[in-house]
Scaffold this active site. Sequence first.
Site, PDB file in Angstrom:
ATOM      1  N   SER A 143      -1.045   0.178  -3.400  1.00 36.84           N
ATOM      2  CA  SER A 143      -0.600   0.504  -4.757  1.00 36.84           C
ATOM      3  C   SER A 143       0.792  -0.053  -4.984  1.00 36.84           C
ATOM      4  O   SER A 143       1.515  -0.330  -4.015  1.00 36.84           O
ATOM      5  CB  SER A 143      -0.558   2.040  -4.901  1.00 36.84           C
ATOM      6  OG  SER A 143      -0.019   2.413  -6.142  1.00 36.84           O
ATOM      7  N   TYR A 156       2.026  10.644  -1.771  1.00 31.98           N
ATOM      8  CA  TYR A 156       1.100   9.563  -2.139  1.00 31.98           C
ATOM      9  C   TYR A 156       1.684   8.216  -1.734  1.00 31.98           C
ATOM     10  O   TYR A 156       0.999   7.386  -1.118  1.00 31.98           O
ATOM     11  CB  TYR A 156       0.817   9.607  -3.639  1.00 31.98           C
ATOM     12  CG  TYR A 156      -0.116   8.512  -4.123  1.00 31.98           C
ATOM     13  CD1 TYR A 156      -1.469   8.521  -3.790  1.00 31.98           C
ATOM     14  CD2 TYR A 156       0.353   7.466  -4.915  1.00 31.98           C
ATOM     15  CE1 TYR A 156      -2.324   7.515  -4.228  1.00 31.98           C
ATOM     16  CE2 TYR A 156      -0.498   6.462  -5.363  1.00 31.98           C
ATOM     17  CZ  TYR A 156      -1.831   6.483  -5.019  1.00 31.98           C
ATOM     18  OH  TYR A 156      -2.678   5.485  -5.456  1.00 31.98           O
TER      19      TYR A 156
END
Length: 248
Positions: A143, A156
């Site tokens: 990401s 995350y």
Amino acid sequence: MESNIKGKVVVITGASSGMGEAAAKHLSALGATVVLGARRADRIKMLAQEIQDNGGQALAFAVDVTQRDQVKGLVDAAVAQFGRVDVILNNAGIMPLSPIDRLNVEEWDTMIDVNIKGVLNGIAAVLPYMKDQKSGQIINTSSVAGHKVFTGSAVYSATKYAVRALTEGLRMEVKPYNIRTTIVCPGAVKTELLEHITEADIQQANKEYVGAVGISPDSFARVVAFAISQPEDVDINEVIFRPTSQEL
Ligand code: NDP
């Protein structure tokens, strides 16, 4: 140029929605055989049926990527049915964002289990086959949050930084086996990912942001296809892509 996708056997985790689903459709349209895994069996079975109805080859299996034996079973089934595994797209992931001081410790555990251990389980499942074949490609979804940390993303981001670290280590170690490794780092893409944020204020802020700037999951599918389509002596190691309007 030959696309180098046609005829390849591609295993995709997290294929029941969002970017995994888009990748499955796109790669199949480009001639890949796709083997789909996710927990929602109904969704992936419908997707496999849709691909078959369009003339493609697809299989679907209910898989929880946190369960090593289930991921191994998915890859073993692909090899049993089609004789080889050319690509695994370790894409399953969750993003229950929250500030650390809210102590959503169970969500931390689940993120680590799905986003890191799930990817490792995929790597463990394909490596023996790819070593024997002396070919293969392992594509892991990280990401932009694997490059940047923002408020609420600490855990995350830690999982997505980890995906980049272990993929880079893998890249160096699998040279003797002619295996390619690719990290894909998407920016804001409109999927179901935000539905699992349990903190209402965080979910709302993220929905507003992704609603404003987010792009279609087809963007991810095209990036994955680009990486696979290169000639075997070209290894696309990492791609970061964002919506043109995304500042973060
Ligand atoms: P979605 O929520 O639409 O898709 C997530 C997929 O992961 C689903 O198919 C889900 O299937 C699967 N999944 C979740 N947990 C498990 C599990 N334990 N076992 C097997 N499959 C699981 O979101 P996206 O398409 O956005 O997410 C795909 C990846 O992209 C994730 O790794 C995410 O972190 C990453 N990402 C997303 C961005 C975005 O803006 N959307 C940006 C950057 C990265 P099921 O629930 O059926 O098991």
